[in-house]
Design a protein around this motif. Structure first.
Motif, PDB file in Angstrom:
ATOM      1  N   VAL A 315      48.057  23.165  28.274  1.00 41.02           N
ATOM      2  CA  VAL A 315      48.320  23.820  29.554  1.00 41.02           C
ATOM      3  C   VAL A 315      49.440  23.042  30.241  1.00 41.02           C
ATOM      4  N   CYS A 316      50.567  23.708  30.501  1.00 40.94           N
ATOM      5  CA  CYS A 316      51.709  23.054  31.137  1.00 40.94           C
ATOM      6  C   CYS A 316      51.381  22.704  32.585  1.00 40.94           C
ATOM      7  N   ALA A 317      51.719  21.490  32.985  1.00 36.90           N
ATOM      8  CA  ALA A 317      51.450  21.046  34.350  1.00 36.90           C
ATOM      9  C   ALA A 317      52.345  21.741  35.372  1.00 36.90           C
ATOM     10  N   ASN A 318      53.403  22.417  34.920  1.00 30.52           N
ATOM     11  CA  ASN A 318      54.358  23.047  35.835  1.00 30.52           C
ATOM     12  C   ASN A 318      54.196  24.564  35.893  1.00 30.52           C
ATOM     13  N   CYS A 319      54.304  25.231  34.749  1.00 28.02           N
ATOM     14  CA  CYS A 319      54.239  26.701  34.753  1.00 28.02           C
ATOM     15  C   CYS A 319      52.887  27.246  34.313  1.00 28.02           C
ATOM     16  N   LYS A 320      51.955  26.342  33.924  1.00 23.43           N
ATOM     17  CA  LYS A 320      50.610  26.708  33.478  1.00 23.43           C
ATOM     18  C   LYS A 320      50.615  27.519  32.190  1.00 23.43           C
ATOM     19  N   GLY A 321      51.713  27.475  31.449  1.00 22.74           N
ATOM     20  CA  GLY A 321      51.770  28.160  30.165  1.00 22.74           C
ATOM     21  C   GLY A 321      51.045  27.388  29.080  1.00 22.74           C
ATOM     22  N   GLU A 322      50.878  28.017  27.911  1.00 18.93           N
ATOM     23  CA  GLU A 322      50.145  27.388  26.812  1.00 18.93           C
ATOM     24  C   GLU A 322      51.073  26.523  25.972  1.00 18.93           C
ATOM     25  N   HIS A 323      51.561  25.465  26.566  1.00 15.02           N
ATOM     26  CA  HIS A 323      52.434  24.512  25.884  1.00 15.02           C
ATOM     27  C   HIS A 323      52.434  23.205  26.659  1.00 15.02           C
ATOM     28  N   ALA A 324      52.976  22.163  26.055  1.00 12.49           N
ATOM     29  CA  ALA A 324      53.038  20.864  26.726  1.00 12.49           C
ATOM     30  C   ALA A 324      54.074  20.895  27.851  1.00 12.49           C
ATOM     31  N   ALA A 325      53.940  19.964  28.792  1.00 17.56           N
ATOM     32  CA  ALA A 325      54.856  19.919  29.936  1.00 17.56           C
ATOM     33  C   ALA A 325      56.271  19.541  29.539  1.00 17.56           C
ATOM     34  N   THR A 326      56.431  18.982  28.335  1.00 16.48           N
ATOM     35  CA  THR A 326      57.755  18.574  27.859  1.00 16.48           C
ATOM     36  C   THR A 326      58.408  19.611  26.950  1.00 16.48           C
ATOM     37  N   HIS A 327      57.815  20.796  26.833  1.00 13.55           N
ATOM     38  CA  HIS A 327      58.353  21.814  25.930  1.00 13.55           C
ATOM     39  C   HIS A 327      59.734  22.281  26.408  1.00 13.55           C
ATOM     40  N   PRO A 328      60.727  22.329  25.512  1.00 18.54           N
ATOM     41  CA  PRO A 328      62.084  22.693  25.943  1.00 18.54           C
ATOM     42  C   PRO A 328      62.224  24.128  26.432  1.00 18.54           C
ATOM     43  N   GLN A 329      61.297  25.026  26.036  1.00 21.04           N
ATOM     44  CA  GLN A 329      61.381  26.428  26.448  1.00 21.04           C
ATOM     45  C   GLN A 329      60.478  26.761  27.627  1.00 21.04           C
ATOM     46  N   CYS A 330      60.001  25.734  28.328  1.00 25.19           N
ATOM     47  CA  CYS A 330      59.151  25.956  29.505  1.00 25.19           C
ATOM     48  C   CYS A 330      59.913  26.745  30.557  1.00 25.19           C
ATOM     49  N   GLU A 331      59.264  27.756  31.132  1.00 22.92           N
ATOM     50  CA  GLU A 331      59.913  28.596  32.134  1.00 22.92           C
ATOM     51  C   GLU A 331      60.263  27.806  33.389  1.00 22.92           C
ATOM     52  N   ALA A 332      59.403  26.846  33.770  1.00 18.64           N
ATOM     53  CA  ALA A 332      59.709  26.017  34.935  1.00 18.64           C
ATOM     54  C   ALA A 332      60.936  25.151  34.675  1.00 18.64           C
ATOM     55  N   ARG A 333      61.047  24.636  33.452  1.00 23.10           N
ATOM     56  CA  ARG A 333      62.215  23.836  33.086  1.00 23.10           C
ATOM     57  C   ARG A 333      63.481  24.684  33.144  1.00 23.10           C
ATOM     58  N   LYS A 334      63.418  25.899  32.625  1.00 23.49           N
ATOM     59  CA  LYS A 334      64.578  26.793  32.648  1.00 23.49           C
ATOM     60  C   LYS A 334      64.980  27.119  34.085  1.00 23.49           C
ATOM     61  N   SER A 335      63.983  27.340  34.951  1.00 25.20           N
ATOM     62  CA  SER A 335      64.277  27.687  36.343  1.00 25.20           C
ATOM     63  C   SER A 335      64.962  26.535  37.062  1.00 25.20           C
ATOM     64  N   VAL A 336      64.476  25.303  36.850  1.00 26.53           N
ATOM     65  CA  VAL A 336      65.078  24.142  37.499  1.00 26.53           C
ATOM     66  C   VAL A 336      66.480  23.913  36.965  1.00 26.53           C
ATOM     67  N   ARG A 337      66.647  24.047  35.660  1.00 26.52           N
ATOM     68  CA  ARG A 337      67.967  23.851  35.065  1.00 26.52           C
ATOM     69  C   ARG A 337      68.955  24.880  35.588  1.00 26.52           C
ATOM     70  N   HIS A 338      68.526  26.134  35.718  1.00 25.51           N
ATOM     71  CA  HIS A 338      69.414  27.190  36.209  1.00 25.51           C
ATOM     72  C   HIS A 338      69.808  26.938  37.660  1.00 25.51           C
ATOM     73  N   SER A 339      68.882  26.422  38.477  1.00 27.21           N
ATOM     74  CA  SER A 339      69.170  26.189  39.890  1.00 27.21           C
ATOM     75  C   SER A 339      70.132  25.033  40.096  1.00 27.21           C
TER      76      SER A 339
END
Length: 348
Positions: A315-339
């Motif tokens: 469970v991702c600590a940021n987007c609550k998706g079914e992956h680790a918080a360090t996953h490169p395809q995390c939606e929260a990571r993509k959103s922060v990078r885009h901003s």
């Protein structure tokens, strides 16, 4: 007439590329000849010093530091693109030494705003303790010190966190003057102009790995001056050594990126380089673990538990998706990078 003009422009462009390539090969040949002469002279006078004097060290292919150039093999470049060593000598930067917590000295590059920079002009000020650790800062005490120094071209003093304030200056002269003012250091303040305030970093892709940074400095041209070229590398799993990738990082002078640069006969698209910071304590973005004020979390399940407990699922600590918080395809990571993507385009 139009076709004749296009043919003439293509011919002139091809001639220019050919001349640069020939000049590069000529300099390499001269450097090799100079090295052979140096080897013969050293072999006659001091054979025992031959290895230590003439053998160049293996280049350091770090991801964020330009390769060091052996002084016996490379002469000064005709282009304005600099290496790290050359950058330290420019008017826009100066070199200073700071003491670390273990008592050693570390050399840092102090950036300054270039002449003609259109702003905004930011200066970050940290409050430092006697052992060079950042401590709590009060923006009103800092403002009072600015008034006592008679510095009037200040638009705003804003607190950015526990130990840092950002000063918005009205001119480049004011910002550069704050960095050079020794009174702040005497009062326990550290003034800095971060590199991304005066330069913008971009990435180009698909560049063959056999082109060195020195060759790229000769062959890459841009409408916006390029300050530094760094080949991005990766660690080879089999050998453990760093090997070049097809990505090249370019530092451009000023506030904007060009949309494209010229390399050989091609126009190559420039994409913004975004450095994303993630805390490895709470695994949120935008700060480091040493400055984290949140509770520690597991990067797999996002819960606060000891290392002995096995996670029931991802469970991702940021987007609550079914992956680790360090996953490169995390939606929260993509959103922060885009901003955080910088503005691109040519200046007006």
């Amino acid at each position: 007439m139009a076709s004749i003009g296009k043919t003439r422009m293509a011919t002139e462009k091809a001639t220019g590329v050919k001349i640069r390539m020939e000049a590069l090969k000529k300099r390499e040949g001269e450097a090799k000849s100079a090295m052979r002469v140096g080897v013969k002279m050293a072999a006659k006078t001091a054979p025992q010093l031959l290895a230590s004097k003439l053998l160049c060290k293996k280049p350091n292919l770090s991801t964020n530091v330009s390769t060091n150039i052996c002084t016996n093999t490379t002469t000064s470049m005709t282009s304005n693109i600099s290496t790290t060593k050359e950058r330290e000598k420019t008017d826009a930067v100066c070199v200073a030494s700071v003491s670390t917590k273990n008592g050693s000295n570390r050399k840092i590059i102090v950036n300054k705003y270039y002449e003609g920079h259109k702003g905004p002009y930011f200066v970050c000020i940290d409050k430092m303790s006697a052992n060079n650790a950042r401590i709590a800062i009060n923006q009103f005490d800092l403002s009072d010190l600015l008034l006592k120094q008679g510095i009037s071209d200040i638009e705003e003093v804003a607190r950015m966190g526990y130990g840092r304030c950002k000063i918005v200056c009205g001119s480049a002269e004011c910002a550069n003057g704050l960095v050079e003012n020794s009174v702040f250091a005497a009062q326990g303040y550290s003034t800095r102009i971060f590199r991304h305030f005066v330069q913008k970093a971009g990435l180009i892709f698909g560049i063959p790995g056999h082109y060195s940074e020195e060759q790229l400095a000769e062959l890459v041209t841009s409408d916006i001056p390029i300050e530094e070229i760094v080949r991005i590398t990766r660690r080879d799993r089999a050998s453990g050594e760093r090997v070049p990738t097809g990505r090249v990082k370019l530092w451009f002078r000023g506030e904007q990126l060009p949309t494209k640069i010229n390399f050989l006969y091609s126009k190559v698209e420039v994409k913004p380089f975004v450095q994303l910071i993630q805390c490895f304590r709470c695994f949120r973005f935008g700060h480091l673990a040493q400055h984290c004020k949140s509770g520690a979390k597991c990067f797999k399940c996002g819960q606060d538990h000891s290392k002995d407990i096995i996670c029931s699922g991802l469970v991702c600590a940021n987007c609550k998706g079914e992956h680790a918080a360090t996953h490169p395809q995390c939606e929260a990571r993509k959103s922060v990078r885009h901003s955080k993507v910088y503005d691109t385009g040519k200046p007006n």
